[in-house]
Scaffold this motif. Structure first.
Motif, PDB file in Angstrom:
ATOM      1  N   LYS A 223      -2.895   2.865  -7.533  1.00 51.52           N
ATOM      2  CA  LYS A 223      -2.245   2.123  -6.447  1.00 51.52           C
ATOM      3  C   LYS A 223      -2.609   0.639  -6.509  1.00 51.52           C
ATOM      4  O   LYS A 223      -1.739  -0.244  -6.403  1.00 51.52           O
ATOM      5  N   GLU A 227       0.057  -2.476  -7.242  1.00 48.70           N
ATOM      6  CA  GLU A 227       0.183  -3.594  -6.314  1.00 48.70           C
ATOM      7  C   GLU A 227      -0.155  -4.923  -6.998  1.00 48.70           C
ATOM      8  O   GLU A 227       0.542  -5.928  -6.810  1.00 48.70           O
ATOM      9  N   ILE A 466       2.471   0.860   0.677  1.00 48.83           N
ATOM     10  CA  ILE A 466       2.016  -0.530   0.574  1.00 48.83           C
ATOM     11  C   ILE A 466       3.097  -1.420   1.177  1.00 48.83           C
ATOM     12  O   ILE A 466       4.267  -1.359   0.761  1.00 48.83           O
ATOM     13  N   MET A 468       4.356  -5.169   1.539  1.00 51.21           N
ATOM     14  CA  MET A 468       4.128  -6.403   0.788  1.00 51.21           C
ATOM     15  C   MET A 468       5.134  -7.474   1.252  1.00 51.21           C
ATOM     16  O   MET A 468       6.339  -7.221   1.341  1.00 51.21           O
TER      17      MET A 468
END
Length: 782
Positions: A223, A227, A466, A468
């Motif tokens: 992960k 990212e 996530i 972002m």
């Protein structure tokens, strides 16, 4: 009848629910398939002792179980999955009952180690194959995948079901059939089994924790990498735009060749930028001149166009200023975009006013771009380019408000980058092909737009979201493991702990129950031997009674002729007839009477009617009297016997004087015949055991200088039965010694001389008993 079964119903329901939720909670990772194996083993045990009642409880409680799994643990416990699980549980219960019915019904599962081994083999490894096979189908339905191997799931369920069965079912049967073992043994087996169960549970739980920790660490690492790489790619695109923006700010005029050369250097960096564009600001009064000049420079018809509300492109309508796309790199494949006014972009895609007001690069909403005859999602990254006047430069140096400075600057145009992350996302997905999958959406507005991938399955997988921020846009990245836990490749440590723990626990429980089975086996053998001894004793008693009855009958039958013969001899003697024949008849009658008395004596000893006394008497005086009787007897004419008394022999002992005397007469008579000697020596010794208990030994040997050897064949075959058969007196000696707690043997010295010995158990008289006996003797003399 229902009232009688009602407690069993509630107990079964509670145990079933507790086992299901406990298995799901204890087995990591938590999954819908975890409860099938342990609950099947539990129901199998309850079915063995309570019949159909537990199955009714399971049928009625399963909907409650499905609701609890859905509501509290958020598992998809649908009808198909729960139906298969329920059928597997019921099938394993009935199969287990059929496999071990005879063991349980006839209570022979613990009577021997052989029966116990086959009992555990049937309730554990064999019966557990049902739930383990059913879990394969449930796993496919629950994980929504058909590919991959579920062998670890099969072994894990088989192990859980087998361990619950071999630990729970024997304890359940011991609690019901308490007569098979004593309370202490049942408590020992139960306590040891519980300790073993806790130990193996702790071992497996520790292994599961290590596996899941390692799995979680790998997922989190993936992960973080995803990212980081996405941010790096976006940052790289923005850096390229900033580089181009700085190039335009630093030059008063940038030619097409300079733009192409600079853009080429940017494209060599292998980024996600599909095209770089420059849109200068053109005033309305300069539009015609700009179009003419651009047509000459670009060598094609150049006109400022705009995008209409319906999406079509037409000539731009008159307005104060335009921002047409003037330079495009690479131009090939993008000629259709030349002259398009960026001010005409839809506001929901990219607001150019927002670009002007911002000091940073602004990203547009995702749009569909045609590339290689395929429509792929793309984005526009745009940055406004301003030129600073001399006053604004001075104002910047004095530190005036930044906003006022920007508003005073002249807008030169816009640098626009057409970006497609599709290839980058595919490349990133290939790198993580064996680890994770990801799904990226633009969620800046109420209407989401998919940038990459598709909705990910989440059953039995680690998942992470996530959020972002990408230059005014909001991206949501969903990351999940590529494969569910059950079909992931396991390390050799995981397999080793699972297999070793399973068979180790099975062996431990088998050894514990083997000890109990061995105890039952010994008890059974003792019972068999005891019954055999009782039957043998009964048979011996019957034979002894028949023998005694026969001897008594024979004695009575022979006594009458002997009495008649004796009376006849007495009549003849009264008439003066006392010749040799009459004397022989009298002696023969006396011998027959003595033989009958001896036979009755032997019969009474064998039947236990005669018990030796333990009276105190003067043993030395007894020996002197016995020796005198031997020497004075007519039967010993021409024979001699010498008594040799050891110093260890006490003067007074407690025993039966009469039967000691009979024993001595019998062994002396036998010694003359067996040792074939007329001169004998009788040695008397004492051996103390403890306190006053002791043994007397009477040893007879020949006094001749030339020792008489005992025949090797006779000596090798001598035993009590043979001696009894060869000599009536010897048989009497054996019986008398047995009656007095000893034995009689015939042996040979190393020189070959024969030895006849007899032993008896006596008690050495105490001082008080000796004084009392001496007092009685003196009173009689007085």
């Amino acid at each position: 009848m229902m009232q009688f079964h009602l407690p069993r119903f509630f107990i079964s329901a509670i145990l079933y629910l507790a086992t299901c939720f406990g298995a799901v909670w204890l087995i990591n990772p938590q999954s819908l398939v975890n409860f099938v194996g342990p609950s099947a083993a539990l129901v199998s045990g309850l079915l063995l002792i309570w019949g159909i009642t537990p199955l009714i409880a399971v049928l009625l409680v399963t909907p409650i179980l499905a609701f609890g799994l859905n509501y509290y643990l958020h598992f998809d416990a649908n009808i198909a999955v729960m139906s298969i699980a329920l059928l597997a549980i019921i099938l394993q219960g009935f199969w287990t009952k059929q496999l071990v019915f005879r063991f349980v019904h006839y209570k022979k599962w613990l009577i021997s180690r052989k029966h116990l081994f086959f009992f555990l083999l049937r309730i554990g490894p064999i019966a557990s194959l049902v739930s383990a096979s059913a879990v394969l189908v449930i796993s496919m339905l629950d994980n929504q995948v058909m590919q991959g191997t579920f062998f670890y799931t099969f072994i894990n369920t088989w192990s859980a079901s087998m361990l619950v069965a071999v630990f729970f079912i024997p304890l359940l049967l011991l609690a019901k059939n308490a007569e098979q073992l004593k309370l202490t043994k049942r408590l020992f087996v139960s306590f040891t089994s519980v300790l073993g169960c806790l130990a193996i549970l702790l071992l497996l739980k520790t292994s599961q924790y290590e596996q899941q920790s390692y799995r979680e660490a790998l997922f989190k690492q993936s992960k973080v990498d995803i990212e980081r790489l996405i941010l790096a790619e976006v940052t790289g695109v923005v850096n390229q735009i900033n580089s181009l923006s700085a190039f335009f700010k630093a030059s008063d005029y940038v030619s097409l060749s300079e733009f192409n050369l600079f853009s080429e250097s940017i494209f060599n960096q292998n980024s996600s930028v599909r095209a770089l564009e420059w849109a200068p600001i053109v005033a309305l009064n300069q539009r015609e001149k700009f179009e003419q000049k651009s047509s000459v420079m670009l060598q094609q018809d150049f006109q400022i166009r705009e995008r209409l509300a319906n999406g079509k492109v037409a000539l731009a309508q008159p307005r104060s200023q335009y921002a047409p796309l003037y330079y495009i790199y690479p131009q090939q494949g993008n000629q259709a975009a030349l002259g398009l006014d960026v001010y005409s972009n839809p506001l929901h895609v990219l607001s150019m006013q927002k670009v002007i007001d911002s000091e940073q690069v602004i990203a547009s909403a995702p749009i569909s771009l045609v590339q290689d005859e395929q429509a792929r999602p793309g984005m526009l990254f745009s940055n406004a380019i301003f030129s600073l006047s001399e006053d604004n430069k001075a104002a910047k140096l004095t530190g005036q408000n930044k906003l006022s400075i920007i508003k005073a600057d002249k807008l030169l145009g816009f640098v626009v980058a057409v970006v497609q992350f599709d290839d980058f996302f595919h490349q990133l997905a290939r790198k993580r092909e064996q680890e994770v999958s990801f799904f990226i959406q633009d969620v800046s507005s109420h209407q989401t737009f998919t940038l990459f991938g598709q909705t990910l399955p989440t059953a039995n997988r680690y998942t992470e979201i996530i959020n972002m921020e990408v230059f005014s846009r909001h991206w949501q990245i969903n990351i999940a493991e590529k494969q569910p836990w059950f079909s992931q490749a396991k390390s050799w440590q995981a397999w080793a702990v699972l297999i070793a723990g399973t068979f180790g626990a099975l062996l431990f429980q088998m050894l514990v129950l083997m000890m109990a089975a061995y105890s039952s086996e010994l008890g059974q053998q003792v019972d068999i031997k005891t019954r055999a001894l009782i039957l043998a004793k009964e048979s011996s008693d019957k034979k002894s009674l028949a023998k005694s009855n026969f001897l008594q009958t024979l004695n009575q039958e022979l006594r009458l002729p002997l009495l008649a013969m004796k009376a006849c001899v007495e009549q003849l003697k009264k008439k003066g007839i006392n010749n040799k024949q009459v004397t022989g008849i009298s002696h023969a009658g006396s011998n027959v009477a003595l033989l009958l008395d001896t036979m009755m004596d032997l019969s009474d000893i064998e039947s236990g009617k005669i018990i030796a006394k333990a009276d105190c008497f003067d043993f030395y005086g007894f020996l002197q009297r016995t020796e005198s009787v031997f020497k004075a007897s007519n039967a010993y004419e021409g024979k001699s016997i010498f008594f040799l008394i050891d110093d260890s022999v006490p003067h007074y002992i407690n025993s039966d004087e009469l039967y000691i005397q009979k024993l001595l007469h019998a062994i002396v008579d036998s010694a003359h015949k067996l040792l074939k000697s007329d001169d004998l020596r009788l040695s008397i010794k004492l051996h103390k055991h403890k306190l006053a208990d002791a043994s007397l030994f009477f040893t007879i040997t020949s006094q001749n200088a030339a020792m008489v050897n005992v025949s090797e064949q006779v000596f090798a075959q001598q035993n009590h039965d043979e001696l009894s058969a060869n000599s009536t007196t010897m048989a009497m000696a054996v019986k008398y010694s047995h009656l007095l707690g000893g034995d009689t043997t015939l042996a040979a010295l190393s020189s070959g001389a024969g030895v006849l010995s007899a032993s008896i158990r006596v008690i050495i008289s105490s001082i008080e008993q000796q004084e009392a006996q001496q007092g009685l003797t003196f009173d009689i003399i007085d």
